[in-house]
Scaffold this motif. Structure first.
Motif, short mmCIF file in Angstrom:
data_model
loop_
_atom_site.label_atom_id
_atom_site.label_comp_id
_atom_site.label_asym_id
_atom_site.label_seq_id
_atom_site.Cartn_x
_atom_site.Cartn_y
_atom_site.Cartn_z
N GLN A 195 0.84 -1.19 0.00
CA GLN A 195 0.00 0.00 0.00
C GLN A 195 0.88 1.24 0.00
OE1 GLN A 195 -2.53 -0.55 3.50
NE2 GLN A 195 -4.27 -0.78 2.12
N LEU A 196 0.43 2.25 -0.73
CA LEU A 196 1.06 3.56 -0.69
C LEU A 196 0.10 4.51 0.01
CD1 LEU A 196 2.51 3.91 -4.32
CD2 LEU A 196 3.62 3.00 -2.27
N VAL A 197 0.60 5.21 1.00
CA VAL A 197 -0.25 6.11 1.77
C VAL A 197 0.31 7.52 1.70
CG1 VAL A 197 -1.23 6.61 4.03
CG2 VAL A 197 -0.90 4.23 3.30
N GLU A 198 -0.51 8.42 1.16
CA GLU A 198 -0.12 9.82 1.05
C GLU A 198 -0.62 10.60 2.27
OE1 GLU A 198 -1.53 8.71 -3.26
OE2 GLU A 198 -2.26 8.44 -1.19
N SER A 199 0.08 11.68 2.58
CA SER A 199 -0.35 12.60 3.62
C SER A 199 0.20 13.97 3.32
CB SER A 199 0.13 12.12 5.00
OG SER A 199 1.54 12.08 5.04
N GLY A 200 -0.35 14.98 3.98
CA GLY A 200 0.18 16.32 3.86
C GLY A 200 -0.65 17.27 3.03
N GLY A 201 -1.72 16.79 2.43
CA GLY A 201 -2.56 17.69 1.65
C GLY A 201 -3.33 18.64 2.55
N GLY A 202 -4.01 19.59 1.93
CA GLY A 202 -4.79 20.54 2.69
C GLY A 202 -5.16 21.77 1.89
N LEU A 203 -5.59 22.78 2.61
CA LEU A 203 -5.99 24.05 2.01
C LEU A 203 -4.91 25.08 2.27
CD1 LEU A 203 -8.13 25.95 0.73
CD2 LEU A 203 -9.05 26.26 3.05
N VAL A 204 -4.51 25.78 1.22
CA VAL A 204 -3.46 26.79 1.35
C VAL A 204 -3.79 27.95 0.42
CG1 VAL A 204 -2.02 25.72 -0.43
CG2 VAL A 204 -0.95 27.12 1.35
N ALA A 242 4.41 6.99 1.82
CA ALA A 242 5.17 5.87 2.37
C ALA A 242 4.53 4.56 1.93
CB ALA A 242 5.19 5.94 3.90
N ALA A 243 5.38 3.61 1.63
CA ALA A 243 4.91 2.28 1.22
C ALA A 243 4.94 1.34 2.41
CB ALA A 243 5.79 1.74 0.11
N SER A 244 3.96 0.47 2.44
CA SER A 244 3.91 -0.52 3.51
C SER A 244 3.29 -1.81 2.98
CB SER A 244 3.08 0.01 4.68
OG SER A 244 1.74 0.20 4.28
N GLY A 245 3.42 -2.86 3.77
CA GLY A 245 2.70 -4.08 3.44
C GLY A 245 3.51 -5.18 2.80
N GLY A 246 4.80 -4.99 2.72
CA GLY A 246 5.59 -6.07 2.14
C GLY A 246 6.99 -5.63 1.81
N ALA A 247 7.84 -6.60 1.59
CA ALA A 247 9.22 -6.31 1.22
C ALA A 247 9.31 -6.24 -0.30
CB ALA A 247 10.14 -7.39 1.76
N VAL A 307 10.12 -1.75 -11.64
CA VAL A 307 11.15 -1.90 -12.66
C VAL A 307 11.09 -0.71 -13.60
CG1 VAL A 307 11.98 -3.34 -14.56
CG2 VAL A 307 10.96 -4.42 -12.53
N LEU A 308 12.22 -0.23 -14.02
CA LEU A 308 12.26 0.89 -14.97
C LEU A 308 11.60 0.51 -16.28
CD1 LEU A 308 15.85 2.37 -14.54
CD2 LEU A 308 13.68 3.35 -13.77
N GLY A 309 10.82 1.43 -16.81
CA GLY A 309 10.28 1.26 -18.14
C GLY A 309 9.06 0.38 -18.27
N THR A 310 8.48 -0.03 -17.14
CA THR A 310 7.32 -0.93 -17.20
C THR A 310 6.07 -0.30 -16.62
OG1 THR A 310 7.88 -1.94 -15.09
CG2 THR A 310 8.79 -2.96 -17.08
N GLY A 311 6.09 0.97 -16.37
CA GLY A 311 4.91 1.62 -15.80
C GLY A 311 4.87 1.50 -14.30
N TYR A 312 3.89 2.15 -13.71
CA TYR A 312 3.74 2.17 -12.26
C TYR A 312 2.88 1.00 -11.80
CZ TYR A 312 5.94 6.74 -12.28
OH TYR A 312 6.84 7.76 -12.43
N ASP A 313 3.38 0.30 -10.78
CA ASP A 313 2.71 -0.89 -10.29
C ASP A 313 1.75 -0.61 -9.14
OD1 ASP A 313 5.87 -1.80 -10.88
OD2 ASP A 313 4.32 -3.05 -11.79
N TYR A 314 2.06 0.40 -8.36
CA TYR A 314 1.28 0.69 -7.17
C TYR A 314 0.86 2.16 -7.15
CZ TYR A 314 3.71 -3.58 -5.78
OH TYR A 314 4.23 -4.86 -5.74
N TRP A 315 -0.32 2.40 -6.63
CA TRP A 315 -0.86 3.76 -6.53
C TRP A 315 -1.46 3.98 -5.15
CZ3 TRP A 315 -0.69 7.34 -10.52
CH2 TRP A 315 -0.26 6.86 -11.76
#
Length: 118
Positions: free
Chosen positions: A3-12, A23-28, A100-108
């Motif tokens: 899992q990828l977990v974002e934080s820090g958004g808001g109103l500015v 940050a990524a979590s859930g496995g090696a 891996v480089l050049g294969t697209g994004y695996d996790y979102w």
């Protein structure tokens, strides 16, 4: 399960700054690239910035000079420092990771809202 977990958004206010974290979590696993994308209402998701642990960073023209991406490949974490924010930067910001480089994004991530008021 990775899992990828974002934080820090808001109103500015326009001209202000925010720092997003992911940050990524859930496995090696290892990543070759981590990046940020964004999607504004009614628009398609667009590339913002990416960092390849092997050879550096790359930015969309719309954010170059205002945003800075950084991170730690060993920890699979990535940050986006956003400065001189504009109302048109308003969007949901997504973190992504590629194994891996050049294969697209695996996790979102699920996204974090950034709203810039004028």
């Amino acid at each position: 399960q990775v899992q990828l977990v974002e934080s820090g958004g808001g109103l500015v206010q326009a001209g202000g700054s925010l720092r997003l974290s992911c940050a990524a979590s859930g496995g090696a696993f290892s990543t070759a690239t981590m990046g940020w994308f964004r999607q504004a209402p009614g628009n398609e998701r667009e590339f913002v910035a990416r960092i390849r642990w092997s050879d550096g960073t790359y930015y969309a023209d719309s954010v170059k000079g205002r945003f800075t991406i950084s991170g730690d490949g060993a920890k699979n974490t990535v940050y986006l420092r956003m400065s001189s924010l504009k109302p048109e930067d308003t969007a949901v910001y997504y973190c992504a990771a590629a194994k891996v480089l050049g294969t697209g994004y695996d996790y979102w991530g699920q996204g974090t809202q950034v709203t810039v008021s004028s």
